[in-house]
Design an enzyme around this catalytic site. Structure first.
Site, PDB file in Angstrom:
ATOM      1  N   SER A   1       5.083  -2.387   9.239  1.00  0.00           N
ATOM      2  CA  SER A   1       5.623  -3.116  10.386  1.00  0.00           C
ATOM      3  C   SER A   1       5.935  -2.112  11.489  1.00  0.00           C
ATOM      4  O   SER A   1       6.217  -0.938  11.203  1.00  0.00           O
ATOM      5  CB  SER A   1       6.905  -3.862   9.994  1.00  0.00           C
ATOM      6  OG  SER A   1       7.600  -4.338  11.140  1.00  0.00           O
TER       7      SER A   1
ATOM      8  N   TYR B   1      15.043  -3.409   5.883  1.00  0.00           N
ATOM      9  CA  TYR B   1      13.647  -3.689   6.252  1.00  0.00           C
ATOM     10  C   TYR B   1      13.016  -2.493   6.958  1.00  0.00           C
ATOM     11  O   TYR B   1      11.899  -2.075   6.607  1.00  0.00           O
ATOM     12  CB  TYR B   1      13.603  -4.919   7.151  1.00  0.00           C
ATOM     13  CG  TYR B   1      12.194  -5.375   7.484  1.00  0.00           C
ATOM     14  CD1 TYR B   1      11.398  -5.972   6.510  1.00  0.00           C
ATOM     15  CD2 TYR B   1      11.677  -5.221   8.768  1.00  0.00           C
ATOM     16  CE1 TYR B   1      10.120  -6.410   6.804  1.00  0.00           C
ATOM     17  CE2 TYR B   1      10.400  -5.650   9.067  1.00  0.00           C
ATOM     18  CZ  TYR B   1       9.620  -6.249   8.094  1.00  0.00           C
ATOM     19  OH  TYR B   1       8.356  -6.670   8.388  1.00  0.00           O
TER      20      TYR B   1
END
Length: 264
Positions: free
Chosen positions: A144, A157
């Site tokens: 990501s 995350y």
């Protein structure tokens, strides 16, 4: 072994929705056979029926990516039933806000790492020996743009996706010269269940289908590292160049990701 023809095979985790399902649709449209992994295999079956996929073109494997034995078993089942994939996409992941001051959020962090990191390595593990023996294959890790800088309230995350980038880079070096390529994809914001509850702006938001089209092109090209869309890559790199005091000031007061408890 289930080989209806010589069509190539792709193995995709997290295939019951979002990016994983869009990637499955993109590969199916290109004539590939599908090995689809999710905890909710019934949803994969419904999607395949709605898409009109012939029964001999796909198989669903139930697995929890956060459980090493579960996802490794799914990989071995694929090898037995469908053969060695040409492409393995470790797409399954979770995204939950955390507050390190809260004890319960340490468990959230552990589960995030188990899914996004150990689960990714366990997704690849069953296939590496067979791919090396064959002399070709592609292992795709979905990271990501959140890997590039840490965002307040999003530590689990961001850290897990930064670890995906570093792990895939390490694996790429280990497999150099074997014919097995490692591709690292860094999506920006994609309209999926993971992002729909975000409380902050999401520039360059893409549909899963738009992401899948660009991702497959990057995989086919054998790119070692690709940010999608490229505009988000530029933004992320500019943020990386900001001095820490300026970066911290820029993000001060930014809404944070929802925690599992639902509190801010």
């Amino acid at each position: 072994m289930d080989r209806c023809d010589d069509a190539p095979l792709v193995f995709i985790t997290g295939a019951s929705s979002g990016i994983g399902q869009a990637l499955a649709a993109r590969y199916a449209a290109a004539g590939w056979r599908l090995a689809l992994v999710a905890r909710r295999t019934a949803e994969i079956g419904r999607w395949a029926a709605e898409a009109g996929l012939a029964a001999d073109r796909w198989r669903a494997y139930g697995a929890d990516v956060s459980d090493i034995d579960s996802i490794v078993a799914a990989g071995h089942a694929c090898l037995r039933v469908q053969g060695v994939p040409d492409v393995v996409i470790a797409n399954a992941g979770i995204s939950v806000g955390v507050d390190t001051a809260e004890r319960a959020d340490l468990d959230v962090m552990a589960r995030t790492f188990a899914t996004n990191n150990t689960g990714l390595a366990a997704t690849f593990q069953p296939f590496i020996v067979a791919m090396r023996r064959r002399g070709r294959g592609r292992l795709v890790g979905v990271a990501s743009v959140a890997a590039i800088r840490g965002l307040p309230g999003h530590g689990a995350y961001c850290a897990s996706k930064a670890a995906v980038v570093a792990y895939c880079e390490s694996l790429r070096g280990e497999l150099r010269g074997t014919g097995v390529n490692v591709v690292t994809l860094l999506p920006g914001y994609v309209d999926t269940p993971l992002t729909r509850q975000n409380r902050y702006p999401m520039p360059f938001l893409m549909t899963p289908q738009a992401f899948a089209d660009r991702a497959v092109r990057a995989i086919e090209a054998g790119d070692s590292y690709r940010v999608i869309p490229w505009q988000m890559g530029v933004v992320a790199k500019l943020l990386r160049l900001l001095p820490n005091p300026l970066f911290d000031r820029l993000l001060q007061g930014r809404p944070r990701k929802h925690r599992q408890t639902g509190s801010a």
